[in-house]
Design a protein around this motif. Structure first.
Motif, PDB file in Angstrom:
ATOM      1  N   ALA A  21       0.812  -1.217   0.000  1.00  0.00           N
ATOM      2  CA  ALA A  21       0.000   0.000   0.000  1.00  0.00           C
ATOM      3  C   ALA A  21       0.845   1.266   0.000  1.00  0.00           C
ATOM      4  O   ALA A  21       0.522   2.240  -0.687  1.00  0.00           O
ATOM      5  CB  ALA A  21      -0.942  -0.008   1.190  1.00  0.00           C
ATOM      6  N   GLY A  22       1.941   1.284   0.755  1.00  0.00           N
ATOM      7  CA  GLY A  22       2.776   2.487   0.839  1.00  0.00           C
ATOM      8  C   GLY A  22       3.417   2.855  -0.485  1.00  0.00           C
ATOM      9  O   GLY A  22       3.335   4.000  -0.946  1.00  0.00           O
ATOM     10  N   TRP A  23       4.077   1.865  -1.110  1.00  0.00           N
ATOM     11  CA  TRP A  23       4.730   2.137  -2.403  1.00  0.00           C
ATOM     12  C   TRP A  23       3.694   2.406  -3.496  1.00  0.00           C
ATOM     13  O   TRP A  23       3.931   3.207  -4.404  1.00  0.00           O
ATOM     14  CB  TRP A  23       5.617   0.964  -2.818  1.00  0.00           C
ATOM     15  CG  TRP A  23       6.895   0.878  -2.047  1.00  0.00           C
ATOM     16  CD1 TRP A  23       7.248  -0.100  -1.185  1.00  0.00           C
ATOM     17  CD2 TRP A  23       7.969   1.809  -2.074  1.00  0.00           C
ATOM     18  NE1 TRP A  23       8.485   0.163  -0.666  1.00  0.00           N
ATOM     19  CE2 TRP A  23       8.952   1.339  -1.200  1.00  0.00           C
ATOM     20  CE3 TRP A  23       8.194   3.006  -2.737  1.00  0.00           C
ATOM     21  CZ2 TRP A  23      10.145   2.009  -0.969  1.00  0.00           C
ATOM     22  CZ3 TRP A  23       9.384   3.677  -2.512  1.00  0.00           C
ATOM     23  CH2 TRP A  23      10.340   3.183  -1.643  1.00  0.00           C
ATOM     24  N   ASN A  24       2.540   1.753  -3.409  1.00  0.00           N
ATOM     25  CA  ASN A  24       1.488   1.986  -4.399  1.00  0.00           C
ATOM     26  C   ASN A  24       0.928   3.407  -4.270  1.00  0.00           C
ATOM     27  O   ASN A  24       0.664   4.073  -5.273  1.00  0.00           O
ATOM     28  CB  ASN A  24       0.374   0.954  -4.226  1.00  0.00           C
ATOM     29  CG  ASN A  24      -0.439   0.780  -5.488  1.00  0.00           C
ATOM     30  OD1 ASN A  24      -0.127   1.350  -6.520  1.00  0.00           O
ATOM     31  ND2 ASN A  24      -1.484  -0.005  -5.392  1.00  0.00           N
ATOM     32  N   ALA A  25       0.782   3.899  -3.043  1.00  0.00           N
ATOM     33  CA  ALA A  25       0.312   5.275  -2.827  1.00  0.00           C
ATOM     34  C   ALA A  25       1.348   6.275  -3.330  1.00  0.00           C
ATOM     35  O   ALA A  25       0.997   7.286  -3.956  1.00  0.00           O
ATOM     36  CB  ALA A  25       0.015   5.509  -1.353  1.00  0.00           C
ATOM     37  N   LEU A  26       2.626   6.004  -3.095  1.00  0.00           N
ATOM     38  CA  LEU A  26       3.689   6.885  -3.582  1.00  0.00           C
ATOM     39  C   LEU A  26       3.721   6.913  -5.107  1.00  0.00           C
ATOM     40  O   LEU A  26       3.881   7.977  -5.719  1.00  0.00           O
ATOM     41  CB  LEU A  26       5.042   6.437  -3.026  1.00  0.00           C
ATOM     42  CG  LEU A  26       6.232   7.318  -3.361  1.00  0.00           C
ATOM     43  CD1 LEU A  26       6.081   8.678  -2.697  1.00  0.00           C
ATOM     44  CD2 LEU A  26       7.516   6.651  -2.922  1.00  0.00           C
ATOM     45  N   SER A  27       3.531   5.768  -5.730  1.00  0.00           N
ATOM     46  CA  SER A  27       3.490   5.697  -7.191  1.00  0.00           C
ATOM     47  C   SER A  27       2.288   6.458  -7.747  1.00  0.00           C
ATOM     48  O   SER A  27       2.407   7.172  -8.752  1.00  0.00           O
ATOM     49  CB  SER A  27       3.430   4.234  -7.631  1.00  0.00           C
ATOM     50  OG  SER A  27       3.321   4.141  -9.018  1.00  0.00           O
ATOM     51  N   SER A  28       1.147   6.343  -7.097  1.00  0.00           N
ATOM     52  CA  SER A  28      -0.045   7.076  -7.530  1.00  0.00           C
ATOM     53  C   SER A  28       0.146   8.578  -7.372  1.00  0.00           C
ATOM     54  O   SER A  28      -0.241   9.366  -8.239  1.00  0.00           O
ATOM     55  CB  SER A  28      -1.264   6.637  -6.726  1.00  0.00           C
ATOM     56  OG  SER A  28      -1.532   5.271  -6.971  1.00  0.00           O
ATOM     57  N   PHE A  29       0.756   8.997  -6.271  1.00  0.00           N
ATOM     58  CA  PHE A  29       1.027  10.409  -6.047  1.00  0.00           C
ATOM     59  C   PHE A  29       1.960  10.960  -7.131  1.00  0.00           C
ATOM     60  O   PHE A  29       1.755  12.065  -7.630  1.00  0.00           O
ATOM     61  CB  PHE A  29       1.630  10.603  -4.649  1.00  0.00           C
ATOM     62  CG  PHE A  29       1.910  12.037  -4.310  1.00  0.00           C
ATOM     63  CD1 PHE A  29       0.874  12.926  -4.104  1.00  0.00           C
ATOM     64  CD2 PHE A  29       3.207  12.497  -4.208  1.00  0.00           C
ATOM     65  CE1 PHE A  29       1.124  14.251  -3.791  1.00  0.00           C
ATOM     66  CE2 PHE A  29       3.472  13.819  -3.907  1.00  0.00           C
ATOM     67  CZ  PHE A  29       2.429  14.697  -3.691  1.00  0.00           C
ATOM     68  N   GLY A  30       2.971  10.193  -7.507  1.00  0.00           N
ATOM     69  CA  GLY A  30       3.872  10.613  -8.579  1.00  0.00           C
ATOM     70  C   GLY A  30       3.160  10.760  -9.910  1.00  0.00           C
ATOM     71  O   GLY A  30       3.459  11.669 -10.692  1.00  0.00           O
ATOM     72  N   SER A  31       2.206   9.882 -10.189  1.00  0.00           N
ATOM     73  CA  SER A  31       1.464  10.004 -11.451  1.00  0.00           C
ATOM     74  C   SER A  31       0.576  11.237 -11.436  1.00  0.00           C
ATOM     75  O   SER A  31       0.389  11.889 -12.464  1.00  0.00           O
ATOM     76  CB  SER A  31       0.644   8.748 -11.716  1.00  0.00           C
ATOM     77  OG  SER A  31      -0.404   8.630 -10.782  1.00  0.00           O
ATOM     78  N   TYR A  32       0.031  11.606 -10.273  1.00  0.00           N
ATOM     79  CA  TYR A  32      -0.769  12.833 -10.176  1.00  0.00           C
ATOM     80  C   TYR A  32       0.098  14.064 -10.427  1.00  0.00           C
ATOM     81  O   TYR A  32      -0.345  15.019 -11.072  1.00  0.00           O
ATOM     82  CB  TYR A  32      -1.454  12.941  -8.819  1.00  0.00           C
ATOM     83  CG  TYR A  32      -2.490  11.866  -8.563  1.00  0.00           C
ATOM     84  CD1 TYR A  32      -3.307  11.411  -9.585  1.00  0.00           C
ATOM     85  CD2 TYR A  32      -2.643  11.304  -7.308  1.00  0.00           C
ATOM     86  CE1 TYR A  32      -4.258  10.428  -9.352  1.00  0.00           C
ATOM     87  CE2 TYR A  32      -3.587  10.318  -7.066  1.00  0.00           C
ATOM     88  CZ  TYR A  32      -4.386   9.885  -8.100  1.00  0.00           C
ATOM     89  OH  TYR A  32      -5.312   8.911  -7.877  1.00  0.00           O
ATOM     90  N   ILE A  33       1.313  14.052  -9.915  1.00  0.00           N
ATOM     91  CA  ILE A  33       2.238  15.169 -10.160  1.00  0.00           C
ATOM     92  C   ILE A  33       2.529  15.287 -11.659  1.00  0.00           C
ATOM     93  O   ILE A  33       2.571  16.390 -12.205  1.00  0.00           O
ATOM     94  CB  ILE A  33       3.529  14.984  -9.343  1.00  0.00           C
ATOM     95  CG1 ILE A  33       3.236  15.179  -7.855  1.00  0.00           C
ATOM     96  CG2 ILE A  33       4.609  15.962  -9.792  1.00  0.00           C
ATOM     97  CD1 ILE A  33       4.405  14.880  -6.957  1.00  0.00           C
TER      98      ILE A  33
END
Length: 104
Positions: A21-33
């Protein structure tokens, strides 16, 4: 996503284990940026293309000084094709120290 793959996260499944969940949330946040950056790019392109100011550049926008003595500052902008087929003779040169003394 690289670290998720190294950790063994399976692909193409609808439900991931909580360990990822942590790395997946970080990856999703990067795609939003990335999406925000792309939107900003298209906003700038739209504003620039619709501004209506079709101004041409100055004949020599780099010539800040009145007596530019090097060949790249003597030509118009944009330079003509094959501007310097032969190197032009420069009649006057000023050293850096002379320019500094003139400004004082």
């Amino acid at each position: 996503m690289h670290f998720l793959g190294l950790s063994g996260m399976p692909r193409r499944i609808p439900d991931y284990p909580d360990a990822y969940a942590g790395w997946n949330a970080l990856s999703s946040f990067g795609s939003y940026i990335s999406v925000v950056g792309i939107c900003c790019f298209f906003v700038v392109v739209t504003i620039t293309s619709s501004s209506g100011n079709n101004k041409r550049c100055a004949p020599s926008p780099w010539a800040v000084e009145q007596n530019s003595t090097t060949p790249e500052w003597m030509v118009q902008c944009p330079p003509a094709f094959h501007t310097f087929g032969e190197l032009p003779a420069i009649k006057e040169t000023k050293t850096f120290e002379n320019k500094q003394n003139e400004r004082k």
